[in-house]
Scaffold this motif. Structure first.
Motif, PDB file in Angstrom:
ATOM      1  N   UNK A  78      50.910  49.868  33.749  1.00 31.89           N
ATOM      2  CA  UNK A  78      50.668  49.806  32.305  1.00 31.89           C
ATOM      3  C   UNK A  78      49.209  50.075  31.953  1.00 31.89           C
ATOM      4  N   UNK A  79      48.272  49.532  32.741  1.00 27.70           N
ATOM      5  CA  UNK A  79      46.852  49.619  32.380  1.00 27.70           C
ATOM      6  C   UNK A  79      46.011  50.490  33.306  1.00 27.70           C
ATOM      7  N   UNK A  80      46.557  50.893  34.428  1.00 26.96           N
ATOM      8  CA  UNK A  80      45.773  51.573  35.452  1.00 26.96           C
ATOM      9  C   UNK A  80      45.133  52.880  35.039  1.00 26.96           C
ATOM     10  N   UNK A  81      45.712  53.584  34.093  1.00 22.60           N
ATOM     11  CA  UNK A  81      45.133  54.860  33.672  1.00 22.60           C
ATOM     12  C   UNK A  81      44.197  54.719  32.478  1.00 22.60           C
ATOM     13  N   UNK A  82      44.016  53.507  31.998  1.00 21.21           N
ATOM     14  CA  UNK A  82      43.066  53.301  30.893  1.00 21.21           C
ATOM     15  C   UNK A  82      41.673  53.698  31.390  1.00 21.21           C
ATOM     16  N   UNK A  83      40.894  54.431  30.599  1.00 19.41           N
ATOM     17  CA  UNK A  83      39.584  54.885  31.065  1.00 19.41           C
ATOM     18  C   UNK A  83      38.590  53.762  31.372  1.00 19.41           C
ATOM     19  N   UNK A  84      38.850  52.556  30.879  1.00 14.65           N
ATOM     20  CA  UNK A  84      37.942  51.439  31.149  1.00 14.65           C
ATOM     21  C   UNK A  84      38.345  50.600  32.345  1.00 14.65           C
ATOM     22  N   UNK A  85      39.439  50.967  33.003  1.00 18.41           N
ATOM     23  CA  UNK A  85      39.887  50.238  34.192  1.00 18.41           C
ATOM     24  C   UNK A  85      39.510  51.048  35.420  1.00 18.41           C
ATOM     25  N   UNK A  86      38.877  50.403  36.390  1.00 17.62           N
ATOM     26  CA  UNK A  86      38.405  51.142  37.560  1.00 17.62           C
ATOM     27  C   UNK A  86      38.801  50.517  38.888  1.00 17.62           C
ATOM     28  N   UNK A  87      39.503  49.384  38.869  1.00 18.11           N
ATOM     29  CA  UNK A  87      39.837  48.722  40.129  1.00 18.11           C
ATOM     30  C   UNK A  87      40.989  47.754  39.918  1.00 18.11           C
ATOM     31  N   UNK A  88      41.520  47.302  41.032  1.00 17.45           N
ATOM     32  CA  UNK A  88      42.542  46.259  41.038  1.00 17.45           C
ATOM     33  C   UNK A  88      42.023  45.151  41.943  1.00 17.45           C
ATOM     34  N   UNK A  89      42.169  43.912  41.482  1.00 25.60           N
ATOM     35  CA  UNK A  89      41.687  42.761  42.223  1.00 25.60           C
ATOM     36  C   UNK A  89      42.869  41.858  42.599  1.00 25.60           C
ATOM     37  N   UNK A  90      42.947  41.507  43.862  1.00 28.69           N
ATOM     38  CA  UNK A  90      43.944  40.542  44.336  1.00 28.69           C
ATOM     39  C   UNK A  90      43.233  39.226  44.577  1.00 28.69           C
ATOM     40  N   UNK A  91      43.518  38.237  43.761  1.00 26.46           N
ATOM     41  CA  UNK A  91      42.901  36.935  43.919  1.00 26.46           C
ATOM     42  C   UNK A  91      43.843  36.094  44.764  1.00 26.46           C
ATOM     43  N   UNK A  92      43.394  35.739  45.953  1.00 26.50           N
ATOM     44  CA  UNK A  92      44.272  35.041  46.875  1.00 26.50           C
ATOM     45  C   UNK A  92      43.911  33.565  46.967  1.00 26.50           C
ATOM     46  N   UNK A  93      43.184  33.160  47.977  1.00 26.70           N
ATOM     47  CA  UNK A  93      42.935  31.736  48.227  1.00 26.70           C
ATOM     48  C   UNK A  93      42.053  31.082  47.190  1.00 26.70           C
ATOM     49  N   UNK A  94      41.335  31.839  46.404  1.00 29.70           N
ATOM     50  CA  UNK A  94      40.439  31.261  45.416  1.00 29.70           C
ATOM     51  C   UNK A  94      39.056  31.049  45.983  1.00 29.70           C
ATOM     52  N   UNK A 124      39.839  32.729  36.176  1.00 27.73           N
ATOM     53  CA  UNK A 124      41.048  33.106  36.892  1.00 27.73           C
ATOM     54  C   UNK A 124      40.822  33.249  38.397  1.00 27.73           C
ATOM     55  N   UNK A 125      39.613  32.990  38.878  1.00 28.28           N
ATOM     56  CA  UNK A 125      39.357  33.054  40.320  1.00 28.28           C
ATOM     57  C   UNK A 125      40.178  32.038  41.096  1.00 28.28           C
ATOM     58  N   UNK A 126      40.675  31.036  40.424  1.00 31.28           N
ATOM     59  CA  UNK A 126      41.528  30.053  41.096  1.00 31.28           C
ATOM     60  C   UNK A 126      43.012  30.380  40.944  1.00 31.28           C
ATOM     61  N   UNK A 127      43.325  31.535  40.372  1.00 31.78           N
ATOM     62  CA  UNK A 127      44.712  31.905  40.122  1.00 31.78           C
ATOM     63  C   UNK A 127      45.536  32.021  41.404  1.00 31.78           C
ATOM     64  N   UNK A 128      44.927  32.393  42.494  1.00 28.80           N
ATOM     65  CA  UNK A 128      45.651  32.531  43.749  1.00 28.80           C
ATOM     66  C   UNK A 128      46.211  31.232  44.278  1.00 28.80           C
TER      67      UNK A 128
END
Length: 161
Positions: A141-157, A87-91
């Protein structure tokens, strides 16, 4: 504590599709895997990157939750934060519905099958830049799950602009 905050998890779109609502689930399952997202993530072993000989089939086969602790031990890390590899090319896609569905599927799959805070295995949410409102919904929806620790914005790839 040694943290790998950029542990690439080679995701299987077929498994992610199980966490995607219709009609995108069917669409994702019917698209040839190499056509789901544009571009490539490039040569995975360029510039001295670590090989995982005799440890996993990366990058020839998809990652599995079971291999993460072994890879962590091999790398000498205490905590691992998984992010999607394909998914690194999703941006670089303009397919809003596909980007949102993949982000939703990744978050669902990772929280259901992969993350394990007791073993210091975490993941980041991929926020689809193509739809900020949907990105916010995924984070809520998922941000408070104990296994989630960050948010990633994939832009230009992986390819510079």
């Amino acid at each position: 504590m040694i943290v790998d905050a950029d542990a690439h998890y080679l995701e299987d779109f077929e498994l992610l599709a199980e966490y995607v609502a219709e009609p995108m689930r069917t669409k994702l399952n019917n698209i040839p895997r190499h056509r789901v997202l544009p571009a490539s993530t490039g040569d995975r072993f360029i510039q001295g990157r670590m090989h995982r000989d005799n440890m996993s089939n990366y990058p020839e086969k998809y990652s599995t939750p079971e291999e993460i602790p072994e890879i962590m031990k091999f790398l000498g890390v205490d905590l691992s934060v998984q992010l999607p590899n394909r998914m690194l090319s999703m941006g670089s896609t303009c397919q809003r519905d596909m980007a949102v569905s993949l982000a939703q599927g990744y978050a669902g799959y990772m929280t259901d099958q992969v993350v394990d805070p007791d073993k210091n295995i975490y993941a980041m949410i991929v926020a689809p830049i193509q739809d900020p409102q949907a990105a916010a919904e995924i984070i809520y929806q998922y941000g408070e799950h104990p296994g989630i620790c960050a948010v990633c914005l994939i832009t230009a790839g992986p390819e510079p602009p």
